[in-house]
Design a protein around this motif. Structure first.
Motif, short mmCIF file in Angstrom:
data_model
loop_
_atom_site.label_atom_id
_atom_site.label_comp_id
_atom_site.label_asym_id
_atom_site.label_seq_id
_atom_site.Cartn_x
_atom_site.Cartn_y
_atom_site.Cartn_z
N ARG A 212 0.81 -1.37 0.00
CA ARG A 212 0.17 0.04 -0.12
C ARG A 212 0.99 1.32 -0.15
O ARG A 212 0.38 2.28 0.08
CB ARG A 212 -0.89 -0.18 1.19
CG ARG A 212 -0.38 0.12 2.51
CD ARG A 212 -1.43 -0.04 3.76
NE ARG A 212 -0.92 -0.32 5.20
CZ ARG A 212 -0.44 1.03 5.55
NH1 ARG A 212 -0.58 2.13 5.07
NH2 ARG A 212 0.06 0.94 6.89
N SER A 213 2.26 1.20 -0.12
CA SER A 213 3.05 2.35 -0.03
C SER A 213 2.93 3.21 -1.26
O SER A 213 2.98 2.46 -2.40
CB SER A 213 4.70 1.89 0.07
OG SER A 213 4.80 1.21 1.44
N LYS A 214 3.00 4.43 -1.28
CA LYS A 214 3.15 5.34 -2.27
C LYS A 214 4.49 6.02 -2.47
O LYS A 214 4.68 6.50 -3.63
CB LYS A 214 2.11 6.46 -1.99
CG LYS A 214 0.69 5.96 -1.71
CD LYS A 214 -0.14 6.50 -2.93
CE LYS A 214 -1.53 6.12 -2.29
NZ LYS A 214 -2.15 4.85 -2.59
N SER A 215 5.54 5.66 -1.57
CA SER A 215 6.75 5.99 -1.62
C SER A 215 7.71 5.25 -0.90
O SER A 215 7.04 4.30 0.05
CB SER A 215 6.94 7.30 -1.24
OG SER A 215 6.49 7.62 -0.12
N VAL A 216 8.88 5.07 -0.69
CA VAL A 216 9.77 4.55 0.01
C VAL A 216 9.91 5.19 1.75
O VAL A 216 9.56 6.26 1.83
CB VAL A 216 11.13 4.59 -0.53
CG1 VAL A 216 11.96 3.92 0.66
CG2 VAL A 216 11.39 4.07 -1.73
#
Length: 162
Positions: A73-77
């Motif tokens: 569900r991550s949109k970035s690191v």
């Protein structure tokens, strides 16, 4: 004493020294490291299945500013222990249960670092009761810190549609 005699005495001294000092068995050490990393990986997936994911993850991750996480569900690191810890606390609020395992991992150890790559297979039950089957590609990176293997990076993303 001649230079040749001195060299011979030094060589004999080294031979004696190496004969009394046990030499580390590299293959046995590598096997021990692999088993220890496998145990660290298993602990990560047990923490993921815990009712208190946030607290459980605190025991398997290095609390370092360089740890990273990318979840499905991550949109970035997510970078740094504080942010990674918050990620797991937020995950705990969204899911009722997680039952995941890494299947047929490819594991490699070099010194104090190890990584495994494989498929995470399992299911996630959301707080609303929805059950989602999960098939993810995953990479886990571990570092040996003070003799303990701890996770320093986790990346799990959905497999591309075929």
């Amino acid at each position: 004493m001649s230079r040749l005699s001195s060299s011979c005495l030094v060589a004999l001294g080294f031979l004696f020294l190496f004969s009394i000092i046990p030499i580390r068995d590299a293959p046995a050490q590598a096997a021990n490291d692999i088993a220890d990393v496998q145990a660290a990986s298993h602990a990560f997936y047990e923490a993921l299945a815990s009712e208190s994911i946030g607290d459980a993850m605190a025991g398997v991750w290095a609390h370092k500013p360089y740890v990273t996480n990318v979840g499905p569900r991550s949109k970035s690191v997510v970078v740094g222990w504080d942010a990674v810890s918050q990620y797991w606390i937020e995950t705990e609020k969204k899911v009722a249960s997680v039952n995941m395992a890494i299947e047929a991992p490819h594991l490699h150890v070099i010194g104090d670092f190890a990584w495994e790559i494989g498929e995470e297979i399992g299911e996630v039950t959301m707080q609303d009761g929805t059950v989602r089957q999960a098939e993810l590609l995953a990479t886990n990176v571990f570092e040996r810190i003070d003799g303990q293997w701890l996770m320093v990076s986790h990346h799990a993303s959905r497999k591309p549609e075929q």
